[in-house]
Write a protein that holds these residues in place. Structure first.
Motif, PDB file in Angstrom:
ATOM      1  N   ILE A  29       0.867  -1.190   0.011  1.00  0.00           N
ATOM      2  CA  ILE A  29      -0.063  -0.105  -0.231  1.00  0.00           C
ATOM      3  C   ILE A  29       1.055   1.456   0.024  1.00  0.00           C
ATOM      4  N   ASP A  30       1.023   2.105  -1.002  1.00  0.00           N
ATOM      5  CA  ASP A  30       1.667   3.128  -1.292  1.00  0.00           C
ATOM      6  C   ASP A  30       1.069   4.365  -0.661  1.00  0.00           C
ATOM      7  N   GLY A  31       1.631   4.753   0.401  1.00  0.00           N
ATOM      8  CA  GLY A  31       0.991   5.952   1.211  1.00  0.00           C
ATOM      9  C   GLY A  31       1.128   7.262   0.434  1.00  0.00           C
ATOM     10  N   ASP A  32       2.060   7.511  -0.422  1.00  0.00           N
ATOM     11  CA  ASP A  32       1.971   8.785  -1.286  1.00  0.00           C
ATOM     12  C   ASP A  32       0.763   8.478  -2.349  1.00  0.00           C
ATOM     13  N   LYS A  33       0.365   7.451  -2.892  1.00  0.00           N
ATOM     14  CA  LYS A  33      -0.584   7.419  -3.608  1.00  0.00           C
ATOM     15  C   LYS A  33      -1.860   7.595  -2.934  1.00  0.00           C
ATOM     16  N   ILE A  34      -2.078   7.047  -1.615  1.00  0.00           N
ATOM     17  CA  ILE A  34      -3.107   7.151  -0.978  1.00  0.00           C
ATOM     18  C   ILE A  34      -3.538   8.592  -0.387  1.00  0.00           C
ATOM     19  N   ALA A  35      -2.102   9.547  -0.162  1.00  0.00           N
ATOM     20  CA  ALA A  35      -2.356  10.711   0.193  1.00  0.00           C
ATOM     21  C   ALA A  35      -2.730  11.532  -0.921  1.00  0.00           C
ATOM     22  N   ARG A  36      -2.370  11.127  -2.372  1.00  0.00           N
ATOM     23  CA  ARG A  36      -2.893  11.774  -3.546  1.00  0.00           C
ATOM     24  C   ARG A  36      -4.550  11.586  -3.767  1.00  0.00           C
ATOM     25  N   ARG A  37      -4.617  10.521  -3.650  1.00  0.00           N
ATOM     26  CA  ARG A  37      -6.301  10.254  -3.673  1.00  0.00           C
ATOM     27  C   ARG A  37      -6.997  10.957  -2.474  1.00  0.00           C
ATOM     28  N   VAL A  38      -6.435  11.122  -1.184  1.00  0.00           N
ATOM     29  CA  VAL A  38      -6.962  11.962  -0.466  1.00  0.00           C
ATOM     30  C   VAL A  38      -7.174  13.411  -0.531  1.00  0.00           C
ATOM     31  N   THR A  39      -6.338  13.920  -1.417  1.00  0.00           N
ATOM     32  CA  THR A  39      -6.173  15.372  -1.618  1.00  0.00           C
ATOM     33  C   THR A  39      -6.646  15.527  -3.014  1.00  0.00           C
ATOM     34  N   GLU A  40      -7.552  14.636  -3.622  1.00  0.00           N
ATOM     35  CA  GLU A  40      -7.919  14.861  -5.079  1.00  0.00           C
ATOM     36  C   GLU A  40      -8.987  16.194  -4.926  1.00  0.00           C
ATOM     37  N   LYS A  41      -9.219  16.631  -6.330  1.00  0.00           N
ATOM     38  CA  LYS A  41     -10.396  17.993  -6.479  1.00  0.00           C
ATOM     39  C   LYS A  41     -11.455  17.447  -5.788  1.00  0.00           C
ATOM     40  N   GLY A  42     -11.802  18.523  -5.042  1.00  0.00           N
ATOM     41  CA  GLY A  42     -13.243  18.445  -4.282  1.00  0.00           C
ATOM     42  C   GLY A  42     -13.301  17.506  -3.030  1.00  0.00           C
ATOM     43  N   SER A  43     -12.040  17.147  -2.735  1.00  0.00           N
ATOM     44  CA  SER A  43     -12.017  16.024  -1.499  1.00  0.00           C
ATOM     45  C   SER A  43     -12.119  16.991  -0.246  1.00  0.00           C
ATOM     46  N   PRO A  44     -12.783  16.337   0.841  1.00  0.00           N
ATOM     47  CA  PRO A  44     -12.951  17.221   2.266  1.00  0.00           C
ATOM     48  C   PRO A  44     -11.252  17.546   2.771  1.00  0.00           C
ATOM     49  N   ALA A  45     -10.296  16.866   2.416  1.00  0.00           N
ATOM     50  CA  ALA A  45      -8.980  16.798   3.069  1.00  0.00           C
ATOM     51  C   ALA A  45      -8.430  18.265   2.376  1.00  0.00           C
ATOM     52  N   LEU A  46      -8.865  18.264   1.031  1.00  0.00           N
ATOM     53  CA  LEU A  46      -8.202  19.499   0.222  1.00  0.00           C
ATOM     54  C   LEU A  46      -8.877  20.880   0.693  1.00  0.00           C
ATOM     55  N   GLY A  47     -10.376  20.743   0.907  1.00  0.00           N
ATOM     56  CA  GLY A  47     -10.805  21.862   1.750  1.00  0.00           C
ATOM     57  C   GLY A  47     -10.114  22.249   3.098  1.00  0.00           C
ATOM     58  N   GLU A  48      -9.873  21.348   3.671  1.00  0.00           N
ATOM     59  CA  GLU A  48      -9.169  21.600   5.174  1.00  0.00           C
ATOM     60  C   GLU A  48      -7.657  22.075   4.981  1.00  0.00           C
ATOM     61  N   LEU A  49      -7.069  21.541   4.078  1.00  0.00           N
ATOM     62  CA  LEU A  49      -5.496  21.980   3.609  1.00  0.00           C
ATOM     63  C   LEU A  49      -5.832  23.373   3.315  1.00  0.00           C
ATOM     64  N   SER A  50      -6.559  23.849   2.256  1.00  0.00           N
ATOM     65  CA  SER A  50      -6.702  25.202   2.010  1.00  0.00           C
ATOM     66  C   SER A  50      -7.019  26.190   3.148  1.00  0.00           C
ATOM     67  N   ASP A  51      -8.019  25.773   3.958  1.00  0.00           N
ATOM     68  CA  ASP A  51      -8.092  26.718   5.049  1.00  0.00           C
ATOM     69  C   ASP A  51      -7.081  26.806   6.075  1.00  0.00           C
ATOM     70  N   ALA A  52      -6.146  25.786   5.963  1.00  0.00           N
ATOM     71  CA  ALA A  52      -4.954  25.857   6.982  1.00  0.00           C
ATOM     72  C   ALA A  52      -3.652  26.683   6.442  1.00  0.00           C
ATOM     73  N   PHE A  53      -3.633  26.228   5.057  1.00  0.00           N
ATOM     74  CA  PHE A  53      -2.472  26.821   4.489  1.00  0.00           C
ATOM     75  C   PHE A  53      -2.614  27.869   3.380  1.00  0.00           C
ATOM     76  N   GLY A  54      -3.950  28.171   3.289  1.00  0.00           N
ATOM     77  CA  GLY A  54      -4.146  29.389   2.180  1.00  0.00           C
ATOM     78  C   GLY A  54      -4.875  28.804   0.976  1.00  0.00           C
ATOM     79  N   LYS A  55      -5.645  29.358   0.509  1.00  0.00           N
ATOM     80  CA  LYS A  55      -6.525  29.160  -0.695  1.00  0.00           C
ATOM     81  C   LYS A  55      -5.705  29.115  -1.786  1.00  0.00           C
ATOM     82  N   ASP A  56      -4.664  29.784  -2.033  1.00  0.00           N
ATOM     83  CA  ASP A  56      -3.796  29.604  -3.199  1.00  0.00           C
ATOM     84  C   ASP A  56      -3.018  28.492  -3.367  1.00  0.00           C
TER      85      ASP A  56
END
Length: 196
Positions: A29-56
């Motif tokens: 199980i490739d953690g990097d590939k899983i992390a990419r899946r987690v941060t795909e366009k429209g994912s909940p994690a991506l929204g949380e990351l943009s709140d924490a690190f900047g919308k840009d």
């Protein structure tokens, strides 16, 4: 099914070990590939990351600007901690579903390959932790060659991770990936001791 965790500092050679074990019949199980899946366009994690690190950190097309996120998240221990706190629960859920898939497909050994495994809740899924170890000087050379980044950027990544001792103390199995140690021999010795 035996479940192993594979980790190590950046540039230590985790991917090489994961490839070798995959060829030996491990479900990897490739953690990097899983992390990419987690941060795909429209994912909940991506929204949380943009709140924490900047919308840009999100491109106009809705995909993640990985370089921008990495430069912000890895510029401090706090940034790395925030990144992990956001992504780890999402990653853990996908790890669990991949383990189920490995069981259904009859694998006897499963490997979770993840850089931040020791800081994540997914550590609890593993019976044993394998650490790939290599001194910093050699890791720096490898990262510069592999990632085509500045020495300053490479050192920033190295120093955003924990010290050698942290990894070595957490290890049930240590695979040395630096001269005079041969990585393939190290993996063979691990297999003889564990899975044969």
């Amino acid at each position: 099914m035996k479940i192993y965790g594979l980790t190590g500092q950046t540039g230590a050679g985790k991917s090489t070990v994961a490839d070798l074990l995959s060829k030996k019949g491990f479900f990897v199980i490739d953690g990097d590939k899983i992390a990419r899946r987690v941060t795909e366009k429209g994912s909940p994690a991506l929204g949380e990351l943009s709140d924490a690190f900047g919308k840009d950190i999100v491109f106009p097309d809705g995909t993640l600007d990985r370089k921008k996120l990495a430069s912000r998240a890895f510029s401090s221990k706090e940034g790395t901690k925030t990144l992990n706190e956001i992504t780890h629960p999402h990653i853990h859920a996908l790890f669990e579903s991949e383990i189920e898939r490995a069981k259904k497909n009859g694998f006897s050994c499963c490997l979770i390959d993840a850089a931040a495994l020791l800081e994540s809740p997914s550590k609890t899924l593993c019976e044993k932790i394998i650490v790939v170890f290599c001194p910093e000087k050699i890791r720096l050379e490898r990262i510069l060659k592999r990632d085509n980044i500045s020495k300053e950027e490479a050192l920033k990544r190295i120093h955003a991770q924990k010290e050698d001792e942290y990894y070595l103390e957490a290890a049930d199995i240590i695979i040395k990936n630096f001269p005079p140690h041969d990585i393939e021999k190290e993996v063979e010795n691990f297999l003889k001791g564990e899975c044969m």
